[in-house]
Design a protein around this motif. Structure first.
Motif, PDB file in Angstrom:
ATOM      1  N   MET A 298     -56.337 -39.714  70.225  1.00 33.90           N
ATOM      2  CA  MET A 298     -54.866 -40.049  69.625  1.00 33.90           C
ATOM      3  C   MET A 298     -53.959 -40.233  70.451  1.00 33.90           C
ATOM      4  SD  MET A 298     -55.578 -40.216  66.367  1.00 33.90           S
ATOM      5  CE  MET A 298     -53.987 -40.215  65.622  1.00 33.90           C
TER       6      MET A 298
ATOM      7  N   ILE B 292     -55.229 -45.766  73.119  1.00 34.72           N
ATOM      8  CA  ILE B 292     -55.296 -46.400  71.884  1.00 34.72           C
ATOM      9  C   ILE B 292     -54.744 -48.096  72.514  1.00 34.72           C
ATOM     10  CG2 ILE B 292     -54.510 -47.033  69.391  1.00 34.72           C
ATOM     11  CD1 ILE B 292     -56.559 -44.581  69.782  1.00 34.72           C
TER      12      ILE B 292
ATOM     13  N   VAL C 261     -57.276 -51.258  72.457  1.00 37.83           N
ATOM     14  CA  VAL C 261     -56.656 -52.617  71.939  1.00 37.83           C
ATOM     15  C   VAL C 261     -56.666 -53.613  72.829  1.00 37.83           C
ATOM     16  CG1 VAL C 261     -54.893 -53.547  70.517  1.00 37.83           C
ATOM     17  CG2 VAL C 261     -55.829 -51.241  69.837  1.00 37.83           C
TER      18      VAL C 261
ATOM     19  N   PHE D 128     -55.021 -53.758  64.025  1.00 37.84           N
ATOM     20  CA  PHE D 128     -55.380 -52.443  64.803  1.00 37.84           C
ATOM     21  C   PHE D 128     -54.163 -51.653  65.244  1.00 37.84           C
ATOM     22  CE2 PHE D 128     -58.801 -55.536  65.848  1.00 37.84           C
ATOM     23  CZ  PHE D 128     -59.921 -54.815  65.511  1.00 37.84           C
TER      24      PHE D 128
ATOM     25  N   MET E  19     -53.518 -48.017  63.226  1.00 39.18           N
ATOM     26  CA  MET E  19     -53.675 -46.761  63.982  1.00 39.18           C
ATOM     27  C   MET E  19     -52.302 -45.999  64.142  1.00 39.18           C
ATOM     28  SD  MET E  19     -55.314 -44.911  65.789  1.00 39.18           S
ATOM     29  CE  MET E  19     -56.835 -45.789  66.037  1.00 39.18           C
ATOM     30  N   ASN E  20     -51.132 -46.718  63.886  1.00 39.44           N
ATOM     31  CA  ASN E  20     -49.666 -46.084  63.909  1.00 39.44           C
ATOM     32  C   ASN E  20     -49.738 -45.323  62.688  1.00 39.44           C
ATOM     33  OD1 ASN E  20     -48.895 -46.863  66.335  1.00 39.44           O
ATOM     34  ND2 ASN E  20     -47.857 -48.689  65.633  1.00 39.44           N
TER      35      ASN E  20
ATOM     36  N   LEU F 199     -52.263 -43.919  60.852  1.00 39.96           N
ATOM     37  CA  LEU F 199     -53.204 -42.682  61.234  1.00 39.96           C
ATOM     38  C   LEU F 199     -52.416 -41.767  61.989  1.00 39.96           C
ATOM     39  CD1 LEU F 199     -55.980 -41.384  60.534  1.00 39.96           C
ATOM     40  CD2 LEU F 199     -56.319 -42.821  62.662  1.00 39.96           C
ATOM     41  N   LYS F 200     -51.670 -41.968  63.056  1.00 32.54           N
ATOM     42  CA  LYS F 200     -51.221 -41.095  63.936  1.00 32.54           C
ATOM     43  C   LYS F 200     -49.915 -40.099  63.120  1.00 32.54           C
ATOM     44  CE  LYS F 200     -50.320 -42.327  68.209  1.00 32.54           C
ATOM     45  NZ  LYS F 200     -49.953 -42.814  69.385  1.00 32.54           N
TER      46      LYS F 200
END
Length: 141
Positions: free
Chosen positions: A15, A20, A24, A87, A91-92, A94-95
């Motif tokens: 994380m 990340i 990416v 992506f 991911m942002n 999720l974070k």
């Protein structure tokens, strides 16, 4: 170490923003390079050719071919858009959900907080002032 500790460390590691971003930028970008190239060659270049007269943008100024630069910019922008929306944006999110979950966690029980304070005092080398000087609590000094 048990599985939960390893899984927790792995979650913390994965994380981190720089991990990340690196994944990416390198792995996912390389994996989708062919897809983006084919998308550009199959869809964007024919559109440019339809409106501009050729498969690739060809704009010659003196000895320079500015069309190659325009093609590279278009391919770069397509790659950036695909990577961002597929992506980076998820991911942002999720974070943010993970941080919100951690922030909304209830505080630990009072006895755990007290034990943590005692641990921190012992680590700092200070003696708690509320303890009796020596001996048992009812004993005269």
């Amino acid at each position: 170490m048990n599985f939960k500790e390893i899984a927790g460390e792995f979650k913390t590691f994965i994380m981190k923003g720089n991990v990340i971003d690196l994944a990416v930028g390198l792995l996912i970008g390389a994996a989708f390079g062919a897809v983006v190239k084919d998308f550009t060659d199959g869809i964007i270049n024919p559109l440019i050719g339809y409106f501009g007269g050729g498969k690739d943008v060809s704009l010659h100024l003196w000895i320079f071919d500015v069309g190659l630069v325009i093609n590279a910019i278009i391919k770069f922008l397509i790659t950036a858009v695909v990577l961002f929306f597929i992506f980076v944006k998820p991911m942002n999110k999720l974070k943010a959900m993970s941080e919100k979950k951690e922030a909304g966690a209830p505080p630990p029980p009072e006895d755990i907080q007290l034990l943590r304070e005692i641990r921190d005092l012992l680590k700092a080398g200070a003696k708690p002032s509320s303890l009796p000087p020596s001996g048992s609590p009812g004993e005269a000094v």
